[in-house]
Design a protein around this motif. Structure first.
Motif, PDB file in Angstrom:
ATOM      1  N   ALA A 116     -34.031   4.458 -10.065  1.00  0.00           N
ATOM      2  CA  ALA A 116     -34.851   5.068 -11.119  1.00  0.00           C
ATOM      3  C   ALA A 116     -36.290   5.280 -10.686  1.00  0.00           C
ATOM      4  O   ALA A 116     -37.083   5.866 -11.424  1.00  0.00           O
ATOM      5  CB  ALA A 116     -34.812   4.197 -12.368  1.00  0.00           C
ATOM      6  N   GLY A 117     -36.648   4.781  -9.502  1.00  0.00           N
ATOM      7  CA  GLY A 117     -38.004   4.952  -9.007  1.00  0.00           C
ATOM      8  C   GLY A 117     -38.848   3.705  -9.033  1.00  0.00           C
ATOM      9  O   GLY A 117     -40.042   3.754  -8.732  1.00  0.00           O
ATOM     10  N   GLY A 118     -38.239   2.573  -9.399  1.00  0.00           N
ATOM     11  CA  GLY A 118     -38.961   1.309  -9.404  1.00  0.00           C
ATOM     12  C   GLY A 118     -39.672   1.032 -10.718  1.00  0.00           C
ATOM     13  O   GLY A 118     -39.584   1.792 -11.679  1.00  0.00           O
ATOM     14  N   GLU A 119     -40.396  -0.084 -10.750  1.00  0.00           N
ATOM     15  CA  GLU A 119     -41.070  -0.519 -11.969  1.00  0.00           C
ATOM     16  C   GLU A 119     -42.046   0.510 -12.507  1.00  0.00           C
ATOM     17  O   GLU A 119     -42.132   0.745 -13.723  1.00  0.00           O
ATOM     18  CB  GLU A 119     -41.812  -1.828 -11.717  1.00  0.00           C
ATOM     19  N   ALA A 120     -42.810   1.130 -11.632  1.00  0.00           N
ATOM     20  CA  ALA A 120     -43.828   2.085 -12.068  1.00  0.00           C
ATOM     21  C   ALA A 120     -43.198   3.270 -12.795  1.00  0.00           C
ATOM     22  O   ALA A 120     -43.714   3.741 -13.814  1.00  0.00           O
ATOM     23  CB  ALA A 120     -44.646   2.568 -10.882  1.00  0.00           C
ATOM     24  N   ALA A 121     -42.074   3.747 -12.279  1.00  0.00           N
ATOM     25  CA  ALA A 121     -41.397   4.884 -12.906  1.00  0.00           C
ATOM     26  C   ALA A 121     -40.861   4.493 -14.277  1.00  0.00           C
ATOM     27  O   ALA A 121     -40.965   5.258 -15.242  1.00  0.00           O
ATOM     28  CB  ALA A 121     -40.268   5.380 -12.012  1.00  0.00           C
ATOM     29  N   LEU A 122     -40.288   3.290 -14.378  1.00  0.00           N
ATOM     30  CA  LEU A 122     -39.775   2.843 -15.663  1.00  0.00           C
ATOM     31  C   LEU A 122     -40.910   2.623 -16.661  1.00  0.00           C
ATOM     32  O   LEU A 122     -40.780   2.940 -17.850  1.00  0.00           O
ATOM     33  CB  LEU A 122     -38.964   1.556 -15.501  1.00  0.00           C
ATOM     34  N   ALA A 123     -42.018   2.096 -16.186  1.00  0.00           N
ATOM     35  CA  ALA A 123     -43.155   1.840 -17.071  1.00  0.00           C
ATOM     36  C   ALA A 123     -43.712   3.119 -17.671  1.00  0.00           C
ATOM     37  O   ALA A 123     -44.337   3.090 -18.739  1.00  0.00           O
ATOM     38  CB  ALA A 123     -44.249   1.097 -16.311  1.00  0.00           C
ATOM     39  N   LEU A 130     -36.606   4.150 -22.259  1.00  0.00           N
ATOM     40  CA  LEU A 130     -36.464   3.009 -21.359  1.00  0.00           C
ATOM     41  C   LEU A 130     -35.394   2.063 -21.860  1.00  0.00           C
ATOM     42  O   LEU A 130     -34.608   1.527 -21.076  1.00  0.00           O
ATOM     43  CB  LEU A 130     -37.809   2.285 -21.234  1.00  0.00           C
ATOM     44  N   ARG A 131     -35.331   1.853 -23.159  1.00  0.00           N
ATOM     45  CA  ARG A 131     -34.289   0.976 -23.715  1.00  0.00           C
ATOM     46  C   ARG A 131     -32.905   1.545 -23.451  1.00  0.00           C
ATOM     47  O   ARG A 131     -31.978   0.807 -23.087  1.00  0.00           O
ATOM     48  CB  ARG A 131     -34.508   0.772 -25.209  1.00  0.00           C
ATOM     49  N   LEU A 150     -39.931  -6.331 -23.902  1.00  0.00           N
ATOM     50  CA  LEU A 150     -41.050  -7.072 -24.499  1.00  0.00           C
ATOM     51  C   LEU A 150     -41.879  -7.792 -23.450  1.00  0.00           C
ATOM     52  O   LEU A 150     -43.109  -7.677 -23.429  1.00  0.00           O
ATOM     53  CB  LEU A 150     -40.516  -8.072 -25.523  1.00  0.00           C
ATOM     54  N   TYR A 151     -41.217  -8.528 -22.572  1.00  0.00           N
ATOM     55  CA  TYR A 151     -41.945  -9.436 -21.684  1.00  0.00           C
ATOM     56  C   TYR A 151     -42.321  -8.819 -20.328  1.00  0.00           C
ATOM     57  O   TYR A 151     -43.307  -9.241 -19.726  1.00  0.00           O
ATOM     58  CB  TYR A 151     -41.142 -10.715 -21.480  1.00  0.00           C
ATOM     59  N   ALA A 152     -41.541  -7.856 -19.856  1.00  0.00           N
ATOM     60  CA  ALA A 152     -41.883  -7.226 -18.570  1.00  0.00           C
ATOM     61  C   ALA A 152     -42.708  -5.958 -18.747  1.00  0.00           C
ATOM     62  O   ALA A 152     -43.583  -5.669 -17.938  1.00  0.00           O
ATOM     63  CB  ALA A 152     -40.608  -6.910 -17.783  1.00  0.00           C
ATOM     64  N   PHE A 153     -42.418  -5.199 -19.829  1.00  0.00           N
ATOM     65  CA  PHE A 153     -43.090  -3.917 -20.026  1.00  0.00           C
ATOM     66  C   PHE A 153     -44.020  -3.915 -21.240  1.00  0.00           C
ATOM     67  O   PHE A 153     -44.601  -2.867 -21.560  1.00  0.00           O
ATOM     68  CB  PHE A 153     -42.068  -2.794 -20.140  1.00  0.00           C
ATOM     69  N   ALA A 154     -44.155  -5.043 -21.918  1.00  0.00           N
ATOM     70  CA  ALA A 154     -45.084  -5.180 -23.047  1.00  0.00           C
ATOM     71  C   ALA A 154     -44.862  -4.114 -24.117  1.00  0.00           C
ATOM     72  O   ALA A 154     -45.802  -3.515 -24.624  1.00  0.00           O
ATOM     73  CB  ALA A 154     -46.529  -5.166 -22.557  1.00  0.00           C
ATOM     74  N   ARG A 155     -43.585  -3.893 -24.474  1.00  0.00           N
ATOM     75  CA  ARG A 155     -43.268  -2.931 -25.523  1.00  0.00           C
ATOM     76  C   ARG A 155     -43.024  -3.682 -26.838  1.00  0.00           C
ATOM     77  O   ARG A 155     -42.483  -4.800 -26.834  1.00  0.00           O
ATOM     78  CB  ARG A 155     -42.033  -2.116 -25.150  1.00  0.00           C
TER      79      ARG A 155
END
Length: 233
Positions: A116-123, A130-131, A150-155
């Motif tokens: 998916a492009g890594g954390e930055a792409a998902l963020a 994202l869900r 909630l805890y990794a992406f602060a949503r």
């Protein structure tokens, strides 16, 4: 401050203002009793993701042991996890139980994350997209996905777990047959989109359910919510 007793369950189920007031009062009392919890216990967002997958059907103390074994062997990155042979990865994850299954899930998750492009792409994705992406990944259900959100992406997504069902079922705010999404919507609609509040509230529910509102032999005499709890009576 008190939580309303006889009127709280019907208000939480049917009336938005009543649910808002009741759920906030429970939060305030839990916070006053237990203090800020400082969750999630992890150094990086990726470590949160690993923990969210590993904590399925096991105690957090076991997850800490497994993460310790993994961190002693490799850097905690998706590329490094995928470089470990699956049998060796499973051995490192032995403390969490179902270690062969969880090793396969971790590898599948890491592959999907990188694809998916890594954390930055998902963020960069909006929360709903994202869900959906997380739920499409192998071994990721609603609770795991929402832990990550909630805890990794602060949503602002409320995490519903067995502790939530137990505590609010005993308080009479849940009937016991509600689906995951129904309970999540109840909290999110009542409390508003507040990431910090959801973070702290979920952690406080876990703390109270582990220490006081236990599955077996709950310590009702020590519970700050006992005056509003039909189960305590």
């Amino acid at each position: 401050m008190t939580v309303e007793g006889p009127t709280a369950p019907s208000a939480a189920r049917g009336d938005g203002d009543g649910a808002d007031e009741t759920l906030r009062r429970v939060f305030e009392r839990l916070l006053a009793a237990h203090g800020p919890q400082g969750w999630w216990p992890a150094e990086t967002p990726f470590e949160v993701m690993l923990g969210a997958i590993l904590t399925q059907n096991t105690a957090w103390t076991n997850v800490e042991k497994a993460l310790g074994h993994l961190a002693a062997r490799i850097p905690l990155t998706p590329e490094a996890v995928l470089a470990v042979p699956e049998a060796e990865l499973a051995a490192l994850l032995r403390p969490v139980g179902y270690f062969n299954v969880k090793a396969a899930r971790l590898r599948a998750f890491c592959s999907a994350l990188l694809a998916a492009g890594g954390e930055a792409a998902l963020a960069a994705e909006d929360t709903a997209s994202l869900r959906r992406r997380l739920l499409a990944m192998h071994g990721v259900g609603p609770e795991t996905a929402d832990d990550i959100l909630l805890y990794a992406f602060a949503r602002p997504v409320f995490v519903v777990d067995a502790y939530t069902r137990r505590l609010f079922g005993r308080l009479g705010l849940l009937d016991g047959g509600e689906g995951y999404e129904v309970i999540r919507a109840l909290f999110e609609q009542a409390l508003g989109a507040d990431t910090a509040l959801f973070n702290e509230y979920h952690a406080l529910i876990v703390r109270h359910a582990k220490d006081i509102c236990r599955a077996r032999r709950p310590l009702c005499a020590d519970c700050l919510l006992r005056d509003a709890c039909p189960s305590a009576a």
